[in-house]
Design an enzyme around this catalytic site. Sequence first.
Site, mmCIF file in Angstrom:
data_model
loop_
_atom_site.group_PDB
_atom_site.id
_atom_site.type_symbol
_atom_site.label_atom_id
_atom_site.label_comp_id
_atom_site.label_asym_id
_atom_site.label_seq_id
_atom_site.Cartn_x
_atom_site.Cartn_y
_atom_site.Cartn_z
ATOM 1 N N ASN A 190 0.945 -1.237 0.142
ATOM 2 C CA ASN A 190 -0.040 -0.045 0.134
ATOM 3 C C ASN A 190 0.853 1.180 -0.100
ATOM 4 O O ASN A 190 1.951 1.330 0.755
ATOM 5 C CB ASN A 190 -0.865 0.003 1.240
ATOM 6 C CG ASN A 190 -1.683 1.136 1.313
ATOM 7 O OD1 ASN A 190 -2.698 1.380 0.584
ATOM 8 N ND2 ASN A 190 -1.403 2.108 2.288
ATOM 9 N N GLU A 191 0.691 2.199 -0.815
ATOM 10 C CA GLU A 191 1.407 3.332 -1.076
ATOM 11 C C GLU A 191 2.959 3.159 -0.828
ATOM 12 O O GLU A 191 3.515 4.018 -0.341
ATOM 13 C CB GLU A 191 0.976 4.476 -0.078
ATOM 14 C CG GLU A 191 -0.659 4.654 0.005
ATOM 15 C CD GLU A 191 -1.146 5.693 1.049
ATOM 16 O OE1 GLU A 191 -0.356 6.007 2.077
ATOM 17 O OE2 GLU A 191 -2.518 5.877 0.960
ATOM 18 N N ASN A 192 3.446 2.209 -1.697
ATOM 19 C CA ASN A 192 4.685 2.024 -1.867
ATOM 20 C C ASN A 192 5.464 3.073 -2.500
ATOM 21 O O ASN A 192 6.724 3.034 -2.928
ATOM 22 C CB ASN A 192 4.875 0.629 -2.368
ATOM 23 C CG ASN A 192 4.107 -0.406 -1.596
ATOM 24 O OD1 ASN A 192 3.157 -0.881 -2.116
ATOM 25 N ND2 ASN A 192 4.772 -0.714 -0.585
#
Length: 820
Positions: A425-427
């Site tokens: 997530n949101e890398n």
Amino acid sequence: MLNKTKYIIFTIFLITSQLSFAQQSIRLNGDWEFLKQDLGGIWEAVRPVGLGNPESVPLWQNVNLPHCVNAEDAVDPDVNYYQGPSWYRTQLKIENPYQKGRTILHFEGAGQKTDVYVYTTKVGSHVGGYDEWTVDITDAVAAFQKTEVYQKQFKGKVPVSIRTDNSRDLEMIPSDLSDFNVYGGIYRYLNLVYVPALSVDKMFAKAEVDAQGKLGKLSVKARFYNPAGVNDARVQFKLIDPAGRVVSKGEKRLNNLTADIELWNLEVKKPQLWSTDHPLQYRLQYEVISPTGNYNGEEKIGFRHIEFVEKGPFNLNGKRLLLRGTHRHEDHAGVEAAMTEDMIRTEMQMMKDMGVNFIRLGHYQQSRIVLNLCDSLGILVWEEIPWCRGGLGGDVYKQQARRMLTNMIEQHYNHPSIIIWGLGNENDWPGDFPAFDKEKIRAFMKELNDLSHQMDAARYTAIRRCDFCADIVDVYSPSIWAGWYRGAYTDYKKASEDEFSKVKRFLHVEWGGDSHAMRHSENPDKALSKIKTGGSADERAGDASLYGGAARISKDGDWSESYITNLIDWHLKEQESMPWLSGTAYWPFKDFSTPVRPDNPVPYMNQKGVIERDFTRKEAYYVFQSYWTEKPMAHIYGHTWPVRWGEEGEEKMVKVYSNATEAEIFLNGKSFGSKKRNSQDYPAAGLRWNFPFVKGENTVKVIAKKGKEIATDEIKFNYQIEKWTKPVEMTLTKVDQQGDVATVEIRLFDNKGVQCLDAVNWINFGLTGDGKMIDNQGTSSGSRKVQAYNGRAIIKVRLNKGKSIISGSSEGLKTIFMEL
């Protein structure tokens, strides 16, 4: 015998287990002591001084499990939440009924690094706060029972000490940059498990069916726990259908128990299908028979066919299903991550009652209890590992991510509800490391994607918001926050169409916005006039800040429930007119705590939930119900809006959220006519009326009809026509008392004594005396520091049958006091 406060479960078939432990599993809930700091060494936990001894330093406190280290400090407005080591200790009476059996501690989740000791012997460690794990304490217990101290000091009991540690660590996932607390403690259930010398570690049951539902296939593999090297056993199977009928039986002799073993392959003609409306489950019962004792277990499975159509919608069992979803964090008022089974069940049932058929578990593997409820309630699942924000660390970091992905898939493999394994997530969010290398992130994402497909080819992979990895996974969710972080909510469909065109399979998770519960507005869309529309609707660095940058609703809006219901209403209307859409998931279902939002109206709270942190429904809950449920319902907006305002004789809008065909509205007993529901008639699907309120008390009632069924609702409120200026004084009043709990309210007034109904001043409550404020709850009515909602704020006080003085203060105003 074990202390009565311990919750004992004796099972023939451990039906709640996906790890398949049997036959005795004992929840170790009571008789624990807790220390919120580190020790000099394990000896300090077991030396012969105890609770209440004046020479005992440091002092321990009694607690029950599950327990979170941060049960209150996560939302304390005056401190940063504690991140560091803590200790738990207890004494166990070990009575394993199996000759040469194994005694195991089974952790359903503890954060974030955990060490386990039997007396002074370290018997196990684990890194990762969300996957399940076990420690075999058999040998350490046997060795301790031979010592003199076992009988003399501990009177035949075994001391067990557990150190948990949620200290900041850049080489551990999730990142401390994440928008949620990285909690510490034994915050899920801990079980003492007795098994024979040969037992099942994991039972993998793969249920498949074709899209037409004509032919089902079941393949069963097992991994055994066999420290004694048993090589002679047999296993018997029964498959039982949802009605309780035995479909098939089988048996297999085992003589090599060192690897995953294929046990059973079975065809089931026209199986009863699992779906979100009818979540029918089969039971796979088995018994492992060996000279060391018999081991029984059960797995629940479901036959269903899933397909994310390329450039199209989602199909379940060959038919389109619009995924109507939300998100869940493991977080609750007063206990934080340590939610009990009853709390979890209440939360999941509230989701189903809202019409949810899909959930993304953000941003980590969650409790087996959650997954079992998704199976039984009919809620499809995206479950993910906590590779969240910060970038990419080194070998230790990556090995934890691999291990947690492996554990998540193996531990939840059999759940029919799971359709997606989330890899991150949101890398695209840097910050933990000096270098941010997109190619290295891509390479590791591809590795995780390959690992997931290797372990489970039947499910999809997905990530959210990392555009430079969008092509790697099966399903991608971009960042679209129309009407909150960027643009207006009317930009939603165009932004979704643009993102849909870029990827193979599109699913929109995370949308919505914050709302301060009990804050309402007569002109909620006012701030939209400042917003640039027609462009991107994504979230970017700094957008969550309440200061600086371009105009955006997250900064410049009023954070009212009035605005967020409009935003949700628009999104749901549009989703019904997008035939190519696989589905969406609103972020999140419930408000949750976060260290990165200290300045929010309830400090340290992400307030985007449709319910508050204590299960109190916000108005938004009913908007979803009106679109997503079949059982007749009607809800007039404004149940927590005690005073509305405007000009005398001015027509004001009243909105009714209902799934009925038509509804009739009444003001003070007079009908203002009926209207028919039309989902595309925004707002409130056409169920809105404009009429003049009378000064003072008003009563609004609705009668909604759906076929022959009727749903009604009624609200009362005052209408204020007096204008106000800025707040100059406060009042403090006890407005309610239930038993020993009093509710206190502060109101803000101008210099003419008119209540300031749009005041958002910060309010601080204080208390001295016998009572105790019920604060640090992370709710609008459970925080001693809170922004006012419509010129008021409330808090509850437990009086403890004594006297107290409560105070209220706000910058620039005179502090006030009242005796309770």
